[in-house]
Design an enzyme around this catalytic site. Structure first.
Site, mmCIF file in Angstrom:
data_model
loop_
_atom_site.group_PDB
_atom_site.id
_atom_site.type_symbol
_atom_site.label_atom_id
_atom_site.label_comp_id
_atom_site.label_asym_id
_atom_site.label_seq_id
_atom_site.Cartn_x
_atom_site.Cartn_y
_atom_site.Cartn_z
ATOM 1 N N ASP A 450 -1.784 7.124 -6.530
ATOM 2 C CA ASP A 450 -1.818 7.297 -5.079
ATOM 3 C C ASP A 450 -1.441 8.740 -4.801
ATOM 4 O O ASP A 450 -0.338 9.179 -5.125
ATOM 5 C CB ASP A 450 -0.805 6.330 -4.430
ATOM 6 N N GLU A 468 -4.560 8.247 0.509
ATOM 7 C CA GLU A 468 -3.384 7.368 0.542
ATOM 8 C C GLU A 468 -3.476 6.357 1.680
ATOM 9 O O GLU A 468 -3.200 5.166 1.493
ATOM 10 C CB GLU A 468 -2.105 8.181 0.690
ATOM 11 N N GLU A 469 -3.871 6.824 2.858
ATOM 12 C CA GLU A 469 -3.968 5.903 3.992
ATOM 13 C C GLU A 469 -5.016 4.818 3.754
ATOM 14 O O GLU A 469 -4.795 3.644 4.093
ATOM 15 C CB GLU A 469 -4.291 6.684 5.263
#
Length: 677
Positions: A450, A468-469
């Site tokens: 991540d 990441e989101e």
């Protein structure tokens, strides 16, 4: 060499065509015999045709021999040898001298040409290095490979080409470790009853009590959580959970909840923010969705409220904070995570509504969803779709619910245990590079990276929508890490084992779309966790790309990557799954993808892990990484030696206003060093 290889290609094509035309054993030889050579009566070949066939066979054997010779020459080219003198690229003075002028600043230019790839760290398709490659008389190994003799696996080809240490994706190690029984320890908090888990295979909340102090999550359902109530005669305090129960019970009993009702309820038990919080995004979402979908989302709001009210029964034991400098694990059931996230959705967690520098949780990510509800954008619409789908799954009938555990582990390395990079003797490990595929799809069973913000989750509850989101949206169980994970330090990471993927998606950033449900078929381990492990490591943010070519910054990134890649001390390296990663920190954080690829290869080598590297549709970068990995492994370059070359490169950039391409600098440096010996 470019002209040489083109001639070779053309000649090979001619020979192959001649071979096919003259092969008497082909399936359609009858069609190749000229009409004048046939008998007028039965149309069979005339007698003199036998001599012609024998002649063609002899000619065919000669042609095949020539094809074999050309293929051998081609193999030498791809192996880094000069086709004229058969010396290696390092020893030959006529060929392989480098195809880029020394003044080209491609090392820095490649970064500036990259598309946005991360919310403060980044990861999706990149435009890559678009600088036109200058050709010399002989050309470079890169040019030879790209101009017609591309090995399979290079830009635009399949992924079958192997160098000495390169491999296909299927050849990399996957998770297959057998676990001991799940148990409590001073370093592992388990929120389910372990005995009942092993005997009955049920997920029952572990009995205990919540603790109201700086070391534990402050829960909304405990007596210490209060809200100020003002009346005409006096001002007093009452348990905040009473107000929460009153408001959410009203929503839970309704079959159709509106955005206005959600806003009213949340502000009732968060009176301090009555005039500060905006819910325009939630209101707009319900206006723009199709009328046929609106009732489904309204009903889901009701079920989320019902799920949130289950908190006192779902989580009975204190949840420790994963604080800086402490290694600790927390294991929860998927149902417990859903209950905690339902409370986050309705903004019930106390003391978590401000990020002021002096606030109690200033060093933690936000967890309450109020930032998702305001400031409408098209991105928010897609986020709502993913979040609502997750809750629709987690509020089904009991028998249809996902039943498993998820573990969150904060890891760190003491300064005294960090690698001495300059003296490391490890060689680079196996590497698979692909411009196709994604970390989450093709990295199943591997340690998936991540590209994190140091506040895990980045802008998942705001407007951020990059690697990441997106990862947190398709695996919403990751969001609960924001409840208890303090900001990551320079030698720390967070590993999440067992999260489930609920959604499919397409696009990235503004083009991101929620495309529907995902049926996760990933196998579970002995602890009933999905065999999916994700490691959150945050890259440095470089306002100016040049900043990263500083060995202090390189050391930080090496140590951070090593912390994330390092396996457990009690697990043999043979059981370490490969790393699935990509252009870590190469978007909004300004990282150079070539440098970051080398850093991750070095960290993986010291951590004794293989690697799958996804360039996210960047064919040029794929080829560059394949070639430099091949070059370094072919010449047995150790991590320590490569580190010294990076040091020299950083010094070269410091002394000159322009820099050569990083990979060309490394090749030339190795050639010079070798020639001196």
């Amino acid at each position: 060499m470019t002209s040489t290889h083109n001639l070779m290609t053309e000649k090979k094509d001619e020979l192959v065509e001649s071979e096919v035309a003259s092969d008497p054993d082909g399936d359609k030889d009858g069609e190749r015999i000229h009409e004048n050579e046939l008998c007028a009566t039965c149309k069979c070949p005339r007698g003199e045709g036998d001599d012609e066939i024998n002649r063609l066979r002899l000619e065919n054997q000669k042609l095949k021999k020539k094809v074999d010779e050309l293929q051998e020459t081609l193999n030498r080219v791809l192996a880094g040898e000069c086709p004229l003198c058969h010396q290696t690229a390092m020893d030959c003075t006529d060929g392989m001298t480098g195809g880029r002028s020394s003044g080209e600043n491609e090392g820095l230019g490649a970064m500036e040409g990259s598309s946005e790839m991360s919310h403060k760290s980044g990861s999706t398709p990149m435009k890559g290095d678009k600088t036109e490659r200058k050709s010399s008389t002989s050309g470079t190994l890169q040019e030879v490979s790209r101009s017609g003799l591309d090995p399979k696996g290079a830009a635009g080809g399949s992924d079958d080409w192997k160098t000495e240490n390169s491999c296909q994706l299927k050849d990399l190690k996957r998770d297959h470790l057998q676990l001991e029984k799940l148990h409590f320890s001073p370093f592992h908090t388990v929120l389910v009853d372990v005995d009942r888990f092993w005997i009955e295979k049920r997920f029952v909340a572990k009995e205990g009590r919540h603790i109201w102090d700086k070391n534990f999550v402050k829960m909304p359902c405990v007596d210490e959580s209060v809200v100020t109530k003002e009346t005409f005669m006096s001002t007093g305090k009452q348990p905040r959970w009473d107000s929460i129960k009153k408001q959410l019970s009203r929503l839970a009993k309704s079959s159709s909840v509106t955005a206005s009702e959600v806003e009213t309820a949340i502000k009732k038990f968060n009176p301090k923010y009555q005039d500060q919080w905006s819910f325009d995004a939630l209101h707009t979402f319900f206006k723009v969705v199709a009328e046929s979908e609106r009732s489904t989302y309204s009903h889901t709001l009701s079920r989320i409220a019902h799920l949130a009210l289950m908190l006192p029964h779902s989580c009975k034991k204190g949840i420790p904070l994963l604080r800086q400098g402490q290694k600790h694990s927390i294991t929860l059931s998927q149902r417990q995570i859903a209950c905690l996230l339902a409370n986050a959705f309705y903004c019930t967690f106390p003391h978590r509504n401000t990020t002021h520098a002096r606030s109690e949780y200033a060093n933690y990510p936000t967890i309450n969803f109020q930032s998702l509800f305001g400031n409408w954008s098209d991105r928010k619409a897609q986020k709502f779709r993913a979040i609502f789908h997750y809750f629709s799954v987690m509020t089904r009938e009991e028998e249809a619910l996902p039943k498993g555990l998820v573990t969150f582990t904060r890891c760190g390395i003491e300064d005294r245990d960090l690698p001495q990079w300059r003296s490391r003797a490890e060689m680079l490990t196996k590497l698979h590079v692909s411009s196709k595929g994604t970390i989450e799809k093709d990295g199943v069973g591997m340690l998936q990276v991540d590209f994190a913000c140091n506040m895990v989750g980045g802008g998942v509850l705001g407007s951020g929508l990059v690697q990441e989101e997106i990862l947190f949206l398709i695996n919403p169980e990751l969001i609960v890490a924001r409840l208890f994970t303090e900001k990551l330090g320079d030698t720390e990471c967070l590993k999440i084992t067992g999260s489930q993927q609920y959604s499919e998606y397409s696009g990235y950033s503004d083009s991101f779309k929620w495309t529907g449900p995902h049926e996760d078929t990933t196998q579970r381990d002995e602890w009933e966790r999905r065999r999916r492990q994700i490691v959150a490591i945050d890259a440095l943010n470089f306002k100016y790309p040049r900043e990263q070519f500083n060995m202090k910054k390189v050391n930080r990134e090496l140590n951070k990557a090593y912390c994330g890649f390092k396996g457990e001390d009690n697990v043999p390296p043979d059981y370490y799954p490969a790393i699935a990663t990509g252009n870590w920190g190469c978007g909004a954080f300004g990282g150079d993808p070539k440098l970051k690829a080398l850093i991750q290869m070095m960290a993986a080598a010291v951590a004794k892990r293989e690697m799958a590297y996804f360039t996210f549709k960047n064919n040029d970068l794929q080829m560059d990484i394949v070639m430099i990995h091949h070059f370094l492994t072919k010449h047995h370059v150790t991590v320590g030696r490569l580190y010294k070359m990076l040091d020299e490169y950083c010094d070269d950039i410091y002394r000159h206003s322009r820099a050569t391409d990083l990979y060309e600098f490394i090749k030339q440096s190795l050639r010079v060093t070798t020639s001196k010996h």
